[in-house]
Scaffold this active site. Structure first.
Site, PDB file in Angstrom:
ATOM      1  N   GLU A 166      43.889  50.480  32.246  1.00 54.28           N
ATOM      2  CA  GLU A 166      44.805  49.360  31.981  1.00 54.28           C
ATOM      3  C   GLU A 166      44.862  48.987  30.493  1.00 54.28           C
ATOM      4  O   GLU A 166      44.493  47.879  30.095  1.00 54.28           O
ATOM      5  CB  GLU A 166      44.410  48.143  32.812  1.00 54.28           C
ATOM      6  CG  GLU A 166      44.575  48.363  34.295  1.00 54.28           C
ATOM      7  CD  GLU A 166      44.384  47.100  35.122  1.00 54.28           C
ATOM      8  OE1 GLU A 166      43.667  46.203  34.672  1.00 54.28           O
ATOM      9  OE2 GLU A 166      44.962  47.037  36.219  1.00 54.28           O
ATOM     10  N   GLU A 319      45.989  51.278  42.321  1.00 52.62           N
ATOM     11  CA  GLU A 319      45.121  50.139  42.650  1.00 52.62           C
ATOM     12  C   GLU A 319      45.937  49.058  43.333  1.00 52.62           C
ATOM     13  O   GLU A 319      47.066  48.749  42.924  1.00 52.62           O
ATOM     14  CB  GLU A 319      44.544  49.510  41.376  1.00 52.62           C
ATOM     15  CG  GLU A 319      43.379  50.222  40.764  1.00 52.62           C
ATOM     16  CD  GLU A 319      42.790  49.399  39.617  1.00 52.62           C
ATOM     17  OE1 GLU A 319      42.819  48.157  39.675  1.00 52.62           O
ATOM     18  OE2 GLU A 319      42.318  50.012  38.652  1.00 52.62           O
TER      19      GLU A 319
HETATM   20  C1  GAL Z   1      42.428  45.909  37.838  1.00 53.72           C
HETATM   21  C2  GAL Z   1      41.355  46.749  37.183  1.00 53.72           C
HETATM   22  C3  GAL Z   1      40.187  46.989  38.106  1.00 53.72           C
HETATM   23  C4  GAL Z   1      39.784  45.704  38.770  1.00 53.72           C
HETATM   24  C5  GAL Z   1      40.967  45.116  39.488  1.00 53.72           C
HETATM   25  C6  GAL Z   1      40.650  43.834  40.205  1.00 53.72           C
HETATM   26  O1  GAL Z   1      43.195  45.252  36.913  1.00 53.72           O
HETATM   27  O2  GAL Z   1      41.856  47.983  36.757  1.00 53.72           O
HETATM   28  O3  GAL Z   1      39.114  47.542  37.375  1.00 53.72           O
HETATM   29  O4  GAL Z   1      39.324  44.826  37.796  1.00 53.72           O
HETATM   30  O5  GAL Z   1      41.964  44.838  38.557  1.00 53.72           O
HETATM   31  O6  GAL Z   1      41.806  43.247  40.746  1.00 53.72           O
END
Ligand code: GAL
Length: 710
Positions: A166, A319
């Site tokens: 990110e 994710e």
């Molecule tokens: C994303 C990140 C992850 C984790 C997740 C939690 O932004 O890439 O590592 O932190 O959020 O929602």
């Protein structure tokens, strides 16, 4: 042959491993096993198999574990983990751990810590505390990436490389100041051009030597908007350079394995359109707020943005949360039904898989309360049962050749409707000196998207400098910054027959954020057939009435903004009835030449219902119809190639008229579909069933494992 050679550039990331060679949609999540004793790993892998997980992202935050002190690498644990996963048939998206440098890094190289606009240097103890321009950070990233690549290039488990996490750093330190000057020299050549572009004659800001140019650090009052815009551009490029350093190392050793990094939807920190050419699989992190009733439209928008950025390459939902996140003030959990629908939504909009953060819930560290596929409450839970069930249904769908055949006709840019979102323009809209702070470019773009979404249309989210000539409708909700090239693109689109819809206060700034010489919209007044003679922000709480008596726009209202418009050669569709622009046109349309091309200009920000009506009339007039012409309220229609997915998010059972669409699995034409709440249905537009055995687009052709990796 290594597994990775199956993923040549442009191929989808399908991780099939059945002996029959059945293609599989990716399913899994971030796996951070360094939090657990190794005895847990085998349980994890057994559970992953039970859940149908076939892809895990490993090592995103493992730097301290992999390199406990500079130059000493401890990779034996990763060797064992990758072997365990490979033996279980679970593929790995292997990350370089460069988003979170270990504490030794900031002790040895404190200059690699980022500095905020107030001059405060961050510290380790969280993550993302690096300066993208610090030579020491860049060097250490290359070193750890090289160590990983030397060891794991061609590893049978590794099907994708994942650089950092990110990207979104902003740093204002002296390294960034030096790098910014080089970036500016490249852009402007000399200080005279820079001074001209930024308008430094105002407020005595003229630069006489390059050393005087700094990042836009804390200042007593408004900053120079040209300076700020260029710093955002520089910041995006500086991070891209970090990513590309590592990508090049990986590609040199492992050229056939795709390299990715995870995007964050419509995120303002980084120009994803500029990045996309360097990302082989566009990967996205999507965390819609379940308490926001519009969030399903927001995640549809994000999915379409990712598909559009991918431009024919694969995109992957990398994710999402399997329940609640842990970074809102109140973290309401998604229900298992919502979790499932969000995953289906991404697949329906072309994703080649659906993954989560993270596999097993952390017991310690900053995200102890974030949802996971294996929650703290264990596997005898609705969450894990949902995870298993969804794994089964994804695998079942992926084993149906008609699914791949229906998607195979998807090509980049095969939509008929384009919605413009430019990062440059977005950044320019964030300047604090605009006449109104109420205009919100992203929110407005999403509002326009929502109107098109409600009609079940497939929308490409494009840049104003892209080739727009194939579209029937081009929507520009707020083109504050309009470059010469974009102007030409819009003109060409209209000349080719497109209907351009342009929102208010557009065509104002040039590429350097200077106000263009009028009349406005600059360089487009002949096309619009009208010109703006005054900008009139509307006070908070006020609206203006719009009326086209006795036409369809009666009772319509505008808010936030009115352009006082003077018409030369356009049809007036609605007028402003009250307020400072009373009596002036609110909506005008000009048909261009003898072709189909037209321009509709909105001089205000219409209420949602009126916007629906205006855009609805435009798309109808352009002959653009979705696969379900009038979806009942609450039904999402998502199209990818010939695959049409209906999603029903709550409420009562709904009857959806489906015309000539056929059921994906039975190939029958139901005529209508009864869809219970929280359910989905896969249908196919007519032509796909004729093509089941003949995918037409190599990029969407399922990739199967031709041989075992062991
Ligand atoms: C994303 C990140 C992850 C984790 C997740 C939690 O932004 O890439 O590592 O932190 O959020 O929602």
């Amino acid at each position: 042959m290594s597994a990775s050679s199956r993923f040549d550039a442009g191929r989808p990331v399908d991780h099939a491993r059945s002996p029959q060679g059945t293609p599989t949609l990716s399913y899994g999540g971030d796996y951070n096993p360094e939090q657990w004793p190794e005895t847990v790993w085998s349980d994890d892998v057994a559970l992953m198999r039970r859940a149908g997980v076939n892809l895990v992202t490993v090592g995103v935050f493992s730097w301290a574990r992999l390199e406990p002190e500079p130059g000493r690498f401890t990779v034996d644990w990763l060797d064992r983990l990758l072997t365990l996963l490979a033996d279980a048939g679970i593929d790995v998206d292997l990350a370089t751990p460069t988003a979170s440098p270990p504490p030794w890094m900031s002790v040895r190289w404190p200059d690699a810590l980022s500095v905020d606009a107030d001059g405060v240097r961050t510290s380790h103890g969280s993550r993302n505390h690096f300066c993208p321009s610090a030579p020491s950070y860049r060097d250490r990233c290359r070193i750890i990436a090289t160590a990983l690549v030397e060891r794991y290039a061609h590893h049978p488990a590794v099907v994708m490389w994942h650089v950092g996490n990110e990207y979104g750093q902003v740093c204002f330190c002296d390294h960034c100041a030096a790098a910014f000057r080089i970036w500016l020299q490249d852009l402007y050549g000399d200080l005279a051009h820079l001074n001209e572009a930024w308008g430094t004659a105002f407020w005595s800001q003229s630069y006489g030597a390059w050393e005087e140019v700094l990042p836009p650090r804390a200042a007593p009052y408004l900053r120079n908007p040209g300076h700020e815009l260029d710093y955002r551009r520089f910041t995006s490029d500086a991070q891209l350079a970090c990513y590309r350093d590592q990508r090049e190392i990986i590609r040199a050793a492992d050229p056939s394995v795709p390299v990715t990094t995870n995007f964050m939807g419509a995120f303002p920190g980084v120009d994803y359109r500029g990045w996309a050419p360097y990302v082989d699989v566009i990967a996205d992190d999507s965390y819609p707020d379940p308490t926001d009733p519009d969030s399903p439209i927001g995640s549809a928008f994000t999915a379409d943005l990712m598909r559009s950025l991918a431009a024919g390459k694969p995109w992957l939902l990398l994710e999402q949360a399997a329940g609640a996140v842990s970074w809102r003030e109140v973290n309401v959990a998604k229900t298992p039904a919502r979790v499932r629908l969000d995953s289906w939504q991404a697949i329906a909009r072309g994703a080649v898989g659906s993954c989560y953060f993270q596999w097993r819930a952390s017991r310690a560290g900053a995200e102890r309360f974030h949802a996971a596929l294996v929650p703290h409450h264990g596997t005898e839970t609705a969450v894990f049962r949902g995870v298993e069930e969804h794994g089964r249904e994804l695998a079942a769908l992926a084993s149906d050749p008609s699914f791949w055949a229906a998607r195979s006709s998807a090509t980049s840019g095969d939509g008929q409707v384009a919605l413009v979102l430019d990062w440059d323009c977005w950044w320019a809209s964030l300047a604090p000196d605009l006449p109104s702070a109420r205009l919100d470019l992203l929110a407005e773009t999403k509002r326009w998207y929502a109107a098109l979404w409600r009609r079940g249309l497939r929308v490409d989210i494009v840049g104003s400098e892209d080739d727009l000539s194939g579209y029937a409708v081009v929507c520009c909700p707020w083109q504050l910054l309009l470059t010469d090239r974009a102007r030409e693109r819009l003109r060409s689109a209209v000349a080719a027959g497109a209907h351009l819809v342009l929102g208010p206060f557009s065509g104002i700034l040039d590429a350097t954020a200077r106000v263009q010489p009028g009349p406005f919209p600059a360089g487009l007044t002949d096309l619009v057939g009208a010109q703006v003679i005054e900008w009139l922000p509307v006070a908070d709480g006020d609206t203006v009435r719009l009326n086209d008596e006795p036409g369809a726009l009666a009772d319509a209202r505008g808010s936030f903004w009115v352009d006082r418009l003077q018409v030369a050669d356009a049809e007036v569709l609605a007028v402003v009835v009250d307020g400072q622009a009373a009596g002036h046109p609110a909506v005008v349309r000009r048909r261009v030449g003898t072709g189909e091309g037209a321009v509709t200009y909105l001089a205000t920000r219409p209420d949602a219902e009126t916007l629906d009506r205006i855009l609805g009339e435009v798309v109808d007039g352009a002959g653009v119809v979705g696969p379900v012409p009038a979806p009942p309220s609450g039904i999402e229609v998502a199209t990818h190639g010939d695959l049409v997915t209906l999603l029903h998010r709550g409420g009562r059972e709904c009857i959806v008229p489906t015309g000539a669409l056929t059921d994906l699995h039975t190939a029958e034409r139901p005529g209508e579909v009864r869809l219970p709440s929280d359910e989905i249905r896969h249908l196919v537009r007519a032509r796909a069933h004729d093509q089941h055995d003949q995918p037409t687009n190599d990029r969407e052709k399922p990739v199967t494992r031709r041989e075992s990796r062991r």
